[in-house]
Write a protein that holds these residues in place. Structure first.
Motif, mmCIF file in Angstrom:
data_model
loop_
_atom_site.group_PDB
_atom_site.id
_atom_site.type_symbol
_atom_site.label_atom_id
_atom_site.label_comp_id
_atom_site.label_asym_id
_atom_site.label_seq_id
_atom_site.Cartn_x
_atom_site.Cartn_y
_atom_site.Cartn_z
ATOM 1 N N THR A 157 0.839 -1.191 0.000
ATOM 2 C CA THR A 157 0.000 0.000 0.000
ATOM 3 C C THR A 157 0.872 1.238 0.000
ATOM 4 O OG1 THR A 157 -1.864 1.104 1.104
ATOM 5 C CG2 THR A 157 -0.189 0.102 2.525
ATOM 6 N N TYR B 173 -2.892 3.772 -3.186
ATOM 7 C CA TYR B 173 -2.789 2.508 -3.910
ATOM 8 C C TYR B 173 -2.664 1.367 -2.914
ATOM 9 C CZ TYR B 173 -0.408 -1.189 -6.632
ATOM 10 O OH TYR B 173 -0.051 -2.373 -7.217
ATOM 11 N N THR B 174 -3.487 0.333 -3.102
ATOM 12 C CA THR B 174 -3.406 -0.864 -2.273
ATOM 13 C C THR B 174 -3.525 -2.089 -3.164
ATOM 14 O OG1 THR B 174 -4.377 0.236 -0.355
ATOM 15 C CG2 THR B 174 -4.438 -2.166 -0.380
ATOM 16 N N ASP B 175 -2.617 -3.055 -2.978
ATOM 17 C CA ASP B 175 -2.608 -4.282 -3.764
ATOM 18 C C ASP B 175 -2.443 -5.471 -2.817
ATOM 19 O OD1 ASP B 175 -1.961 -5.411 -6.793
ATOM 20 O OD2 ASP B 175 -0.918 -6.533 -5.226
ATOM 21 N N SER C 292 -2.160 -9.706 -2.926
ATOM 22 C CA SER C 292 -1.958 -10.825 -3.858
ATOM 23 C C SER C 292 -1.543 -12.080 -3.107
ATOM 24 C CB SER C 292 -0.892 -10.470 -4.901
ATOM 25 O OG SER C 292 0.373 -10.267 -4.288
ATOM 26 N N ASN D 54 -6.622 -4.895 -6.503
ATOM 27 C CA ASN D 54 -6.095 -3.621 -6.028
ATOM 28 C C ASN D 54 -7.125 -2.518 -6.151
ATOM 29 O OD1 ASN D 54 -5.966 -2.971 -8.801
ATOM 30 N ND2 ASN D 54 -3.837 -3.604 -8.923
#
Length: 727
Positions: free
Chosen positions: A371, A395-397, A399, A414
């Protein structure tokens, strides 16, 4: 009976003699006991020589009798010799273990495709610029990464301002807005933040640059139509590393910086700090700066936490501030007067906070959360006009990487929030974009020779301002394959879809500082499809030569393109057109290494990019169809290095439909190491290729100037020298 014994004796003698003349060895790495292909085995003092095959076996024939010394060489490994007395009755092949050289480059691991595979086994075509080359380019320009990218095949750095030196990156001839810039996978340089991005990314803390050319939206969403450039930072090791640099150039630039990193079992850190100072520089004595007066400062600390062997937490904060003033050099030096009023001032603040959490669920699976929050503020000032804007990006991802036999599966999603706020009330350019995406990627080692990678992303995008709003849903498939014909030949092919949400911030609008630019109204997202295909060849010639060749072809088509027009009131505005943009061409790369000391690199790019909406001449402006890169390096590791570079750039069309001349530029660098200290000198463009030699860049009066399109160097030749300290 005697005849039978005689025949048997002759047969045995012949067999023994034959056995004595043949000797087999198997070459393996001492580190992992894997067979080494391409190793050169020779008998010292004779012409007997052989090269190991795919299972590491080499066969020597016609060996002279007596004590012989066998020499084994393989690139990346220490030379080894063994002594054998011939003839010898050999029952099994002699196993010889080679130790990796201390100077061996580490195995290149690719992170931009999210699988963390070695580059040799990655189906997606990824180019890397490794630490050694980054270090060389840092000597030339420690302030930013523009030199690293400018000299890469298929990539150009396009200057957008004659006085402030602003620039953007083009891949395969497409506008800079179609290239996504990442730092450690974080997209902190898009849209409004793109204008000065490459001027604010220092190279001192980089370990690698990864470049994906062609549509990569399946991996990273909007803005990756032309490709992705991912700048990878160095991570700390238990052995502390401290680097410092001081650089001075003839054009008035001073750079002072340092990078430090270290860790123990539980905690690590890295710290980058860099200050750049530039005096106003006017090489052609037209009273306007080719290089602006500037002060830049960057500090980037990162904290690495290792609670246990499976968990890593990285917390970072990068802060950059910049103040650049170009224009009338008399105004900059002495202040404003009646005859000297023109200036262009850029003040920026960029702050990016990041958090990266990784958890290994077992030896092969990985859960990861990344993030970031990015704040970018930019003020632009010219006489009688000021532009101020703030950009907020979150931004946040999340996985999950699952590895099973011969396969890797990645599931993820995301969220991206981008908010630009125009501080001016009239003709407000404020704009927001919200994106929610899900992605899946499958990598499969189908056989030893065939590797396949496929993926799909779905993005739900909402963008709006006070005049309109729109919601798009994109389904973005992507596929790529790697096939290894042999140990020498391989090929990659891949393609996919992409998109780009509307933006006001492009190379063209940057040139006039967004003055008289109307807000977006009704503009829709651009869409693309395209792909690349290449063939690779790599071989050893004898024990001294290594040759590597790569031939790549590319094609990208952009539909629903946005174009910049001007209305009856001289206001600029964007709209969509039904006419597409097509970019096709090829890149040819060759690398020749002799005895690991001499290295020759050659790269040729042919780009035929056209916009069908352009009248008369449809070629993309400021784009050479032919470009040639040449570099020759002579290096003794940890001793000295010398380099000579040459670049040819073909003719280009300007926005006024005139063509520029073609030109060559040359550079030279040298570095000498004295223990932990190294001294370097660099002569960039020493033949003084300069746009003002062909025609003055500045037109009109001092108080109301206009500027030509920038198509080559404006500052001319540049010499710099400095000192580096590595502890």
């Amino acid at each position: 009976m005697q005849k039978l014994l005689l025949i048997l004796c002759v047969f045995l003698c012949t067999s023994t003699t034959y056995a004595q003349k043949i000797f087999k060895v198997v070459i393996k790495s001492e580190e992992n006991k894997l067979a080494l292909q391409g190793a050169t085995i020779s008998i010292i003092g004779s012409s007997v020589k052989a090269i190991s095959n795919e299972i590491g076996v080499a066969t020597l024939t016609n060996i002279p009798d007596g004590k012989q010394t066998i020499k084994i060489n393989n690139i990346g490994y220490n030379e080894k010799t063994v002594t054998v007395t011939f003839p010898v009755n050999q029952q099994t092949a002699l196993e010889i273990l080679l130790t990796p050289s201390e100077d061996e480059l580490e195995e290149v691991i690719i992170s931009s495709t999210r699988t963390s595979r070695t580059i040799q086994n990655t189906p997606t075509r990824v180019e890397t610029i490794e630490l050694e080359e980054i270090d060389e380019k840092s000597n030339m320009r420690p302030a930013n990464v523009s030199m690293i990218l400018h000299e890469s095949t298929g990539i150009s750095v396009q200057q957008t301002s004659a006085t402030s030196g602003n620039a953007s990156i083009r891949i395969q001839g497409l506008d800079g807005r179609y290239t996504q810039l990442l730092k450690d996978g974080y997209a902190s340089f898009g849209n409004f933040a793109n204008g000065l991005s490459i001027l604010e990314i220092p190279p001192l803390d980089l370990s690698q640059v990864e470049i994906i050319k062609g549509p990569a939206s399946t991996l990273y969403g909007a803005g990756a139509i032309a490709g992705v450039v991912n700048f990878i930072s160095r991570t700390p090791r238990e052995k502390a590393d401290y680097n410092f640099i001081v650089n001075q150039s003839n054009v008035g630039q001073t750079n002072i910086g340092g990078f430090a990193m270290s860790r123990n079992k539980k905690v690590g850190y890295s710290l980058l700090a860099l200050a750049n100072f530039q005096k106003p520089y006017d090489v052609d004595k037209d009273d306007f700066t080719e290089l602006p007066k500037s002060k830049d400062f960057t500090i980037h600390p990162k904290l690495f936490l290792y609670p246990n062997e499976r968990t890593t937490l990285i917390i970072g904060n990068a802060f950059t501030t910049s103040d650049r003033t170009g224009g009338d050099i008399f105004l900059i030096r002495d202040g404003k007067s009646a005859e000297h009023t023109y200036f262009e001032n850029n003040k920026t603040i960029r702050n990016t906070s990041t958090l990266d959490y990784s958890l290994k669920l077992d030896e092969r699976d990985l859960f990861r959360v990344k993030t970031s929050f990015n704040y970018f503020k930019r003020n632009i000032g010219i006489p009688d006009y000021t532009f101020k804007g703030n950009n907020y990006n979150a931004y946040t991802d999340i996985s999950y990487l699952k590895n099973i036999k011969n396969q890797s599966l990645i599931f993820g999603g995301n969220l991206v929030y981008d908010d630009f706020r125009d501080e001016k009330q009239s003709l407000s350019k404020s704009f927001k974009t919200k994106t929610a995406g899900l992605y899946f990627q499958h990598t499969w080692d189908a056989t030893e020779k065939l590797k396949l990678e496929s993926g799909i992303r779905t993005d739900l995008v909402n963008y709006f301002n006070s005049l309109y709003k729109n919601t798009d849903f994109f389904v973005l498939p992507r596929v790529s394959a790697l096939y290894k014909f042999s140990d020498k030949w391989s090929s990659r092919i891949g393609g996919g879809l992409g998109y780009k949400t509307p933006t006001l911030f492009t190379e063209q609008t940057e040139t006039f500082q967004y003055q008289n630019l109307l807000p977006l109204n009704g503009v829709q997202s651009e869409k693309s499809y395209g792909g690349t295909a290449d063939v690779n060849f790599k071989t050893n010639i004898g024990e001294d030569w290594l040759i590597s060749l790569n031939q790549m072809f590319f094609y990208t088509r952009i539909s629903n393109s946005t174009i910049l027009l001007q209305d009856a009131n001289a206001n600029f505005f964007f709209t969509n057109t039904s006419f597409p943009v097509n970019s096709l061409g090829f890149e040819s790369n060759a690398k020749i290494i002799f005895k690991e000391y001499f290295k020759l690199f050659a790269g040729y790019t042919f780009t035929n990019a056209k916009a069908d909406y352009l009248p008369v001449i449809q070629d993309i402006r400021l784009l050479p169809k032919n470009r040639l890169n040449l570099a020759l390096l002579y290096e003794k590791e940890r001793n000295f290095k010398l380099g000579l570079e040459g670049y040819f750039t073909d003719r280009q069309y300007l926005y006024n439909n005139f063509q520029t001349p073609s030109y060559w530029e040359f550079g030279f660098m040298a570095e000498k190491v004295f223990g932990k200290i190294s001294i370097f000198i660099n002569a960039e463009n020493f033949t003084d290729t300069r746009q003002s030699k062909y025609k003055s860049v500045v037109n009109g009066s001092h108080n109301n100037p206009t500027f030509d399109d920038i198509w080559t160097h404006t500052e001319g030749r540049t010499f710099n020298a400095g000192i580096k300290l590595k502890l």
